[in-house]
Write a protein that holds these residues in place. Structure first.
Motif, PDB file in Angstrom:
ATOM      1  N   ARG A 301      44.347  38.186  50.609  1.00 21.25           N
ATOM      2  CA  ARG A 301      44.894  38.595  49.304  1.00 21.25           C
ATOM      3  C   ARG A 301      43.853  38.274  48.239  1.00 21.25           C
ATOM      4  O   ARG A 301      43.536  37.104  48.005  1.00 21.25           O
ATOM      5  CB  ARG A 301      46.205  37.876  49.013  1.00 21.25           C
ATOM      6  N   CYS A 302      43.323  39.294  47.636  1.00 21.58           N
ATOM      7  CA  CYS A 302      42.191  39.128  46.714  1.00 21.58           C
ATOM      8  C   CYS A 302      42.610  39.458  45.286  1.00 21.58           C
ATOM      9  O   CYS A 302      43.246  40.484  45.030  1.00 21.58           O
ATOM     10  CB  CYS A 302      41.027  40.032  47.133  1.00 21.58           C
ATOM     11  N   LEU A 303      42.255  38.579  44.386  1.00 17.97           N
ATOM     12  CA  LEU A 303      42.449  38.827  42.961  1.00 17.97           C
ATOM     13  C   LEU A 303      41.140  39.356  42.385  1.00 17.97           C
ATOM     14  O   LEU A 303      40.100  38.707  42.502  1.00 17.97           O
ATOM     15  CB  LEU A 303      42.850  37.529  42.248  1.00 17.97           C
ATOM     16  N   ALA A 313      36.814  50.083  40.546  1.00 22.60           N
ATOM     17  CA  ALA A 313      36.237  50.597  41.792  1.00 22.60           C
ATOM     18  C   ALA A 313      36.159  49.510  42.857  1.00 22.60           C
ATOM     19  O   ALA A 313      36.412  49.760  44.039  1.00 22.60           O
ATOM     20  CB  ALA A 313      34.848  51.170  41.521  1.00 22.60           C
ATOM     21  N   VAL A 314      35.805  48.289  42.449  1.00 22.20           N
ATOM     22  CA  VAL A 314      35.768  47.179  43.409  1.00 22.20           C
ATOM     23  C   VAL A 314      37.163  46.922  43.968  1.00 22.20           C
ATOM     24  O   VAL A 314      37.349  46.736  45.175  1.00 22.20           O
ATOM     25  CB  VAL A 314      35.196  45.911  42.741  1.00 22.20           C
ATOM     26  N   ALA A 315      38.149  46.923  43.095  1.00 22.61           N
ATOM     27  CA  ALA A 315      39.532  46.693  43.543  1.00 22.61           C
ATOM     28  C   ALA A 315      39.960  47.774  44.534  1.00 22.61           C
ATOM     29  O   ALA A 315      40.565  47.483  45.573  1.00 22.61           O
ATOM     30  CB  ALA A 315      40.471  46.655  42.339  1.00 22.61           C
ATOM     31  N   ALA A 316      39.652  49.020  44.214  1.00 21.03           N
ATOM     32  CA  ALA A 316      40.039  50.117  45.109  1.00 21.03           C
ATOM     33  C   ALA A 316      39.324  50.026  46.445  1.00 21.03           C
ATOM     34  O   ALA A 316      39.908  50.280  47.500  1.00 21.03           O
ATOM     35  CB  ALA A 316      39.728  51.457  44.431  1.00 21.03           C
ATOM     36  N   ARG A 317      38.047  49.620  46.412  1.00 23.19           N
ATOM     37  CA  ARG A 317      37.284  49.534  47.650  1.00 23.19           C
ATOM     38  C   ARG A 317      37.818  48.414  48.556  1.00 23.19           C
ATOM     39  O   ARG A 317      37.937  48.580  49.776  1.00 23.19           O
ATOM     40  CB  ARG A 317      35.809  49.304  47.329  1.00 23.19           C
ATOM     41  N   VAL A 326      45.215  42.367  43.947  1.00 16.58           N
ATOM     42  CA  VAL A 326      45.841  42.303  42.625  1.00 16.58           C
ATOM     43  C   VAL A 326      44.720  42.323  41.601  1.00 16.58           C
ATOM     44  O   VAL A 326      43.762  41.555  41.720  1.00 16.58           O
ATOM     45  CB  VAL A 326      46.687  41.028  42.463  1.00 16.58           C
ATOM     46  N   ALA A 327      44.806  43.199  40.629  1.00 16.65           N
ATOM     47  CA  ALA A 327      43.746  43.310  39.618  1.00 16.65           C
ATOM     48  C   ALA A 327      44.281  42.884  38.249  1.00 16.65           C
ATOM     49  O   ALA A 327      45.384  43.271  37.861  1.00 16.65           O
ATOM     50  CB  ALA A 327      43.232  44.744  39.561  1.00 16.65           C
ATOM     51  N   ARG A 352      48.996  33.947  43.665  1.00 20.53           N
ATOM     52  CA  ARG A 352      48.537  33.414  44.944  1.00 20.53           C
ATOM     53  C   ARG A 352      47.444  34.323  45.500  1.00 20.53           C
ATOM     54  O   ARG A 352      47.587  35.548  45.493  1.00 20.53           O
ATOM     55  CB  ARG A 352      49.730  33.335  45.900  1.00 20.53           C
ATOM     56  N   CYS A 353      46.358  33.743  45.984  1.00 23.75           N
ATOM     57  CA  CYS A 353      45.265  34.537  46.553  1.00 23.75           C
ATOM     58  C   CYS A 353      44.378  33.609  47.375  1.00 23.75           C
ATOM     59  O   CYS A 353      44.424  32.389  47.210  1.00 23.75           O
ATOM     60  CB  CYS A 353      44.443  35.218  45.448  1.00 23.75           C
TER      61      CYS A 353
END
Length: 429
Positions: A301-303, A313-317, A326-327, A352-353
């Motif tokens: 799980r990345c924030l 773009a980073v979030a989508a990738r 989660v952005a 949480r991440c």
């Protein structure tokens, strides 16, 4: 799922980390292998023994130091994996994962001042100083003395371009097209700079363009030198000379060129909030590169913290790789966790991440330009200095040009265009 489920990303070797086998891919960095194995904690800080892990993944910070094959304090993001490579965490007892000396951090929540620590009586102070010296530092001495370094070679080119990102490629393309013999020095093991991230950003050239430019440079008698860092620039006998350090094989190159184009880009800047040093917090662009080249997925799980097209773009990738993402634009107030980040607190919410991608413009790497006397200007939004240039990349220093993110925030398309303009201006003199 630490990697994308593609055959090309399947580990094909194993490294030994504190005696434990960790799967890896030959040629990828030790730092990437460790993160892929769920071990972002690589080292301990030399004073408080706080957990340390990779952040920039590009050799510009010192948060991933480890002892490798008997050599202390190597940046693991710059060491390529091979079967049997020995990696030892350092500044810890018995290991970075279970460091008993971490009690120093917990016992000194308000900081540790060596200058006033038990300064009397004298006998006790001597004991404390001796113990502190043994606890601190940057690892044990190497197992063996380094061999003799090859003598430096002196070479001459028509032009030297430092950096093979979009701006450097644009400048090199323009110079090579005019028949100039160009040396392009790139610190990274691959050309392309930000293009290596493979993000679908508007107008950005494809990564394949780097190979096209390399071919053009070669046909004009020049060279693209990868894993080659520019150590310094100075004037020798009235003309500039550059010192370049090549990694494999190790050698020092002294290069004279009548035209210098600095396209050194920038360095990732860590976020500023309590807990910003917890392992699992990465530069977003570096994560995108690691995903594209090694299939790395930094957690479950990345924030993603940041604003603008690149952050989206980073979030989508990362989400496309199967991560729960989660952005948020930020700012973050606090990161929690010890061996790796577990949560980040923002205004009004706690997320949480187990990984954080920090996406902000890099700080311009303007040091080389300054060494030759170029004027720098403060960028208040970045709290950093950039090289001041005109529309054609002229720095005001004869023969010295600069382009790309070393002059301030630019997208990839604008950086490539700026590089071309600088290269064309250099041809006009």
């Amino acid at each position: 799922m630490p990697r994308l489920p593609e055959p090309r990303f399947v580990p094909d070797c194993a490294i030994l980390v504190d005696g434990v086998e960790v799967p890896a891919r030959a040629g990828e960095s030790v730092a990437v292998a460790l993160v892929a194995a769920g071990r972002p904690l690589v080292s301990r800080s030399y004073k408080y023994h706080r957990p340390r892990g990779p952040f920039c993944l590009a050799g510009s910070c010192g948060s991933c130091l480890a002892r490798v094959d008997g050599q202390p304090s190597l940046r693991t993001c710059r060491v390529a994996c091979r079967d049997g490579l020995r990696v030892e965490t350092q500044n810890a007892f018995p290991s970075a994962r279970h460091d008993l000396l971490a009690v120093v951090d917990r016992a000194t929540p308000h900081g540790l001042d060596h200058h006033h620590l038990l300064t009397s009586p004298v006998a006790l102070n001597r004991v404390v100083v001796e113990v502190s010296r043994r606890l601190a530092g940057l690892g044990r001495l190497p197992d063996r003395a380094p061999g003799p370094f090859p003598a430096a070679t002196l070479e001459t080119f028509d032009a030297l371009v430092v950096g093979a990102g979009p701006a450097g490629l644009g400048a090199a393309e323009a110079l090579a097209a005019a028949g100039r013999r160009v040396l392009v020095a790139e610190q990274a093991p691959r050309a392309g700079g930000r293009l290596r991230a493979g993000l679908p950003l508007r107008g950005e050239p494809p990564l394949a363009w780097a190979a096209e430019v390399e071919g053009a440079v070669g046909r004009a008698g020049g060279e693209l030198a990868l894993a080659t860092a520019a150590l310094g620039l100075w004037r020798d006998g009235g003309s500039p000379i550059a010192a370049l350090a090549a990694e494999a094989p190790p050698r020092l190159r002294l290069v004279r060129a009548s035209v210098l184009v600095l396209a050194t880009g920038g360095t990732a800047v860590p976020p500023v909030f309590p807990g910003n040093d917890v392992p699992g917090i990465f530069a977003g662009r570096a994560l995108a590169v690691a995903r594209a080249e090694h299939g790395l997925l930094p957690g479950a799980r990345c924030l993603v913290l940041g604003e603008g097209e690149e952050a989206a773009a980073v979030a989508a990738r990362l989400a496309g790789g199967g991560l729960e993402v989660v952005a948020r634009p930020g700012p973050a107030l606090l990161a929690r966790g010890r061996a790796r980040v577990r949560a980040v607190e923002l205004a009004g919410e706690r997320l949480r991440c187990d990984a954080v991608a920090w996406v902000t413009p890099p700080a311009p790497a303007a040091e080389l330009a300054r060494e030759l006397g170029a004027r720098l200007e403060l960028l208040p939004a970045l709290s950093a200095f950039a090289v001041a240039v005109d529309a054609e990349g002229r720095t005001g220093v004869p023969g010295l040009f600069a382009a790309g993110e070393v002059t301030g925030p630019l997208d990839g398309a604008a950086a490539a265009a700026a590089g071309r303009r600088a290269g064309e201006a250099a041809l006009r003199g």
